[in-house]
Motif scaffolding. Sequence first.
Motif: not given
Length: 441
Positions: A194, A224, A226
């Motif tokens: 991240a 996060r 992602l």
Amino acid sequence: MTQVLTRPLTGSGVLGNATVPACLITGSLAGTSDELLSVDLEIEAGKLARIAPAGTLAGAGNRFDLDGGMVLPTLVDLHTHLDKGQIWPRKPNPDGSFMGALEAVGDDREANWSADDVWARMEFSLKSAFAHGTSAIRTHLDSVPPQETISWPLFEEIRQEWKGRIDLQAVCLFGIDRLLTDETYLEPVADRVAAAGGVMGAVTYMVDDLDRHLESVFRAAMKRGLDLDFHVDETLDPSAVTLRHIAETSLRLGYKGKIVCGHCCSLSMHEDVDVDRTLDLLAEAEVAVVTLPMCNMYLQDRMAGRTPRRRGVTLLHEMRARGIRVAVASDNTRDPFYAYGDLDLIEVYTQATRILQLDHPIDDWIRSVTTTPAALMGVEHGSLSLGGAADLILLRARNWNELLSRPAGPRDVVRGGYSIDRTLPDYRELDHLMQKGQVQS
């Protein structure tokens, strides 16, 4: 190196009598399938300013007649391993097998992958890709401790150094079986990914508690924000069905990010009813697939003294018919997983066409190395867009047959409206990293 232009392009000019794939143009001239258009391309101050029918743009004395030569946007390589690349001379695969590759890379990583070593090899590979006409690359980075403390900071530095030439993304790479014994590994590596603006990933196998461990990877990514990129079922064992589990996990968790699954070889060994079930799930979960045909044909179905009988590539035609996004990429280059290659996506696209029969018709398969991987990476490359950077590959070939018959034919690369030096790095540049006496043919 044979060139197309008789003089360099220096920021502005008209590329006359060019042939371009309609499917790669954005705007009023956009088209679909394998339609080729005869056009003039006007470049002003490094931007693509106009696309008009051939012969209509004069160029004010700065006109280049391409004589029907094809023009492509620079290309996008969705799946590579820059950290592994170029180690073949010091650590070849002993028998060409998948297990031979795993063991050889593991040994070499432990013995040699210092920051200086990885940097030099990545730089060499990027020089090659740039010269061939690639402008965006996603690379997987081996993230097994302690290598992640070396490769990720180094990647961030090299990404900055190459900014404006090649846009780089990185994906963490570890075997999901690691979570069987070390669940504490996941959070720190996800934090590192991240912080680097990377992509969460793993190699998936049919391990105990697969769904629970997949869910852990998904939740680490979701926490996060992602995207995900998995190595999936790189085997011809028909019992390998982690691709299906990935799609089911995404649907169960309501994951909203992009998912790319690479390899997916075992799907070619499944019964039709099982294939249909998996493809339906992939389409519903909007999972994209990238195939790596050169590497997979090198490793899969290899037995000493026996001719290989199965291609080891996944079901691209069936996927695309379901609306599943598909891409083709380089994968490994000159390492134990694939002994050859040079990060040349024209070569990769050509070999994919032959291996996967992406012809009759050619259709718009060129999207598999341009617009599709660009969209999955979220980068502005791979299309001919008015007002966009004039990042182009100029070819002497006038049509798909000429290009696919002679992919190493004359080629120029233009970046921001300027012709680049296409001199490839010499392998001798890496000699200082290779152990004496270990060079193999």
